[in-house]
Design a protein around this motif. Sequence first.
Motif, short mmCIF file in Angstrom:
data_model
loop_
_atom_site.label_atom_id
_atom_site.label_comp_id
_atom_site.label_asym_id
_atom_site.label_seq_id
_atom_site.Cartn_x
_atom_site.Cartn_y
_atom_site.Cartn_z
N ALA A 1 0.72 -1.19 -0.13
CA ALA A 1 0.12 -0.04 0.01
C ALA A 1 0.92 1.23 0.09
O ALA A 1 0.33 2.48 -0.45
N MET A 2 2.10 1.15 0.37
CA MET A 2 3.14 2.39 0.26
C MET A 2 3.61 2.68 -0.88
O MET A 2 4.06 1.83 -1.68
N GLU A 3 3.61 3.88 -0.98
CA GLU A 3 4.38 4.42 -2.29
C GLU A 3 5.77 4.56 -2.15
O GLU A 3 6.08 4.72 -1.13
N GLY A 4 6.31 4.38 -3.22
CA GLY A 4 7.85 4.45 -3.44
C GLY A 4 8.75 3.62 -2.67
O GLY A 4 9.85 3.87 -2.35
N LYS A 5 8.31 2.43 -2.53
CA LYS A 5 9.14 1.41 -1.69
C LYS A 5 9.20 0.16 -2.82
O LYS A 5 8.14 -0.21 -3.55
N ARG A 6 10.49 -0.34 -2.57
CA ARG A 6 10.93 -1.55 -3.40
C ARG A 6 10.70 -2.52 -2.77
O ARG A 6 11.14 -2.96 -1.67
N VAL A 7 9.59 -3.35 -2.93
CA VAL A 7 9.02 -4.48 -2.17
C VAL A 7 9.51 -5.75 -2.87
O VAL A 7 9.24 -6.12 -4.27
N LEU A 8 10.46 -6.50 -2.15
CA LEU A 8 11.14 -7.79 -2.88
C LEU A 8 10.80 -9.29 -2.02
O LEU A 8 11.14 -9.30 -1.08
N PRO A 9 9.86 -9.70 -2.49
CA PRO A 9 9.48 -11.20 -2.10
C PRO A 9 10.51 -12.27 -2.07
O PRO A 9 10.81 -12.37 -3.52
N PHE A 10 10.94 -12.97 -1.31
CA PHE A 10 11.77 -14.24 -1.35
C PHE A 10 11.00 -15.24 -0.71
O PHE A 10 10.55 -14.96 0.38
N LYS A 11 10.75 -16.38 -1.37
CA LYS A 11 10.06 -17.49 -0.86
C LYS A 11 11.01 -18.65 -0.72
O LYS A 11 12.25 -18.69 -1.23
N PHE A 12 10.60 -19.33 0.51
CA PHE A 12 11.33 -20.47 0.99
C PHE A 12 11.26 -21.55 0.21
O PHE A 12 10.00 -21.71 -0.36
N PRO A 13 12.19 -22.38 -0.10
CA PRO A 13 12.25 -23.72 -0.84
C PRO A 13 10.89 -24.50 -0.64
O PRO A 13 10.44 -25.12 -1.74
N ASN A 14 10.71 -24.71 0.41
CA ASN A 14 9.57 -25.68 0.74
C ASN A 14 8.27 -24.99 0.45
O ASN A 14 6.93 -25.89 0.33
N LEU A 15 8.25 -24.12 0.16
CA LEU A 15 6.85 -23.35 -0.31
C LEU A 15 6.67 -23.18 -1.89
O LEU A 15 7.67 -22.63 -2.70
N GLY A 16 5.61 -23.64 -2.47
CA GLY A 16 5.53 -23.63 -3.78
C GLY A 16 4.96 -22.01 -4.29
O GLY A 16 4.44 -21.40 -3.38
N PHE A 17 5.48 -21.87 -5.46
CA PHE A 17 4.99 -20.26 -6.08
C PHE A 17 3.30 -20.26 -6.09
O PHE A 17 2.63 -19.36 -5.64
N SER A 18 2.67 -21.27 -6.34
CA SER A 18 1.17 -21.37 -6.39
C SER A 18 0.50 -21.12 -4.89
O SER A 18 -0.44 -20.86 -4.75
N GLU A 19 1.42 -21.42 -3.96
CA GLU A 19 0.81 -21.36 -2.53
C GLU A 19 0.99 -19.79 -1.82
O GLU A 19 0.72 -19.70 -0.84
N ILE A 20 1.51 -19.00 -2.76
CA ILE A 20 1.85 -17.64 -2.23
C ILE A 20 0.57 -16.85 -2.31
O ILE A 20 0.51 -16.01 -1.66
N GLY A 21 -0.16 -17.03 -3.05
CA GLY A 21 -1.57 -16.38 -3.41
C GLY A 21 -1.37 -15.22 -4.29
O GLY A 21 -0.59 -15.23 -5.42
N PHE A 22 -2.02 -14.05 -3.95
CA PHE A 22 -2.19 -12.93 -4.59
C PHE A 22 -0.90 -12.31 -4.88
O PHE A 22 -0.71 -11.68 -6.08
N LEU A 23 -0.04 -12.56 -4.09
CA LEU A 23 1.29 -12.07 -4.09
C LEU A 23 1.97 -12.32 -5.40
O LEU A 23 2.71 -11.70 -6.26
N ASN A 24 1.84 -13.73 -5.81
CA ASN A 24 2.53 -14.17 -7.09
C ASN A 24 1.80 -13.65 -8.20
O ASN A 24 2.56 -13.70 -9.35
N VAL A 25 0.48 -13.31 -8.22
CA VAL A 25 -0.06 -12.62 -9.08
C VAL A 25 0.46 -11.27 -9.66
O VAL A 25 0.73 -10.71 -10.59
#
Length: 261
Positions: A187-211
């Motif tokens: 929700a914050m403007e001007g921020k560089r948001v960098l998501p790193f997922k752990f190996p045991n978590l699938g990309f599809s399990e991240i939910g809306f973030l992965n979209v």
Amino acid sequence: MRMEKSIYQIALECRKFSNKYVKYFQQKQANNDWFFVTGANRSFESLLLSLCDGISDKYPYIATKLKEHVLQYDKMPVIHQSAIDVLVDYIIELEKPNESDRKIFISHSSQDETIVKGFIKDILMAGCGFRRTDIFCTLDHTAIRTGDDFRNEIVGNMKKCDFIICMISDNYRKSEVCQNELGAAWAMEGKRVLPFKFPNLGFSEIGFLNVVKQAANITDKSKLDELYDELCQRYDLPQDWRNYNMLKDEFVELVNKTESI
């Protein structure tokens, strides 16, 4: 990318291009010394004009002079290139971040302490050269003082930071606090948001973030390299790839070992 490049980043790209491709040379013709410049091209011109646009409101006089040299470049390349180099270096000095302005926010689950602390120690501190005070992480017991409202402290530090690194694990997904942090980050403007997922978590399990934004695997060495390069360039930190690569390998080994338990 949610945050456009800063003036400082564009100026650094201009200097990097000039240092790598633009060369001066000298020739003797009829007992006279002639100076020439090679390597400048339309990509360099576009980059410089982008810098002009970026500084037009903040430094209108410098923007005007820089644009004049860019547009008149073909008439006297050596003179205009010299002036461009001086102006770009001046902009870099004006926009160079102070050490006290560096701030990285780590959004994480307290149950992932081993990996989060390893990331801070190996990648951010020993690898990139950040100080502990540059990093806000609630695993550091000095981050929030006794008696302070932790919610206000978290939001306040998010507002101050440039980068929000989200350490997405199954623990993270199940944590209401972590999900609130994630929502606040986007929700914050001007921020560089960098998501790193752990190996045991699938990309599809991240939910809306992965979209919204493709997350990177925290053991993907190429993605860690991208992070290292981006952070060093953003804050003008010296790069030592040999040292960093050794620390990166140690961190990835730590993650794999921890996740296998």
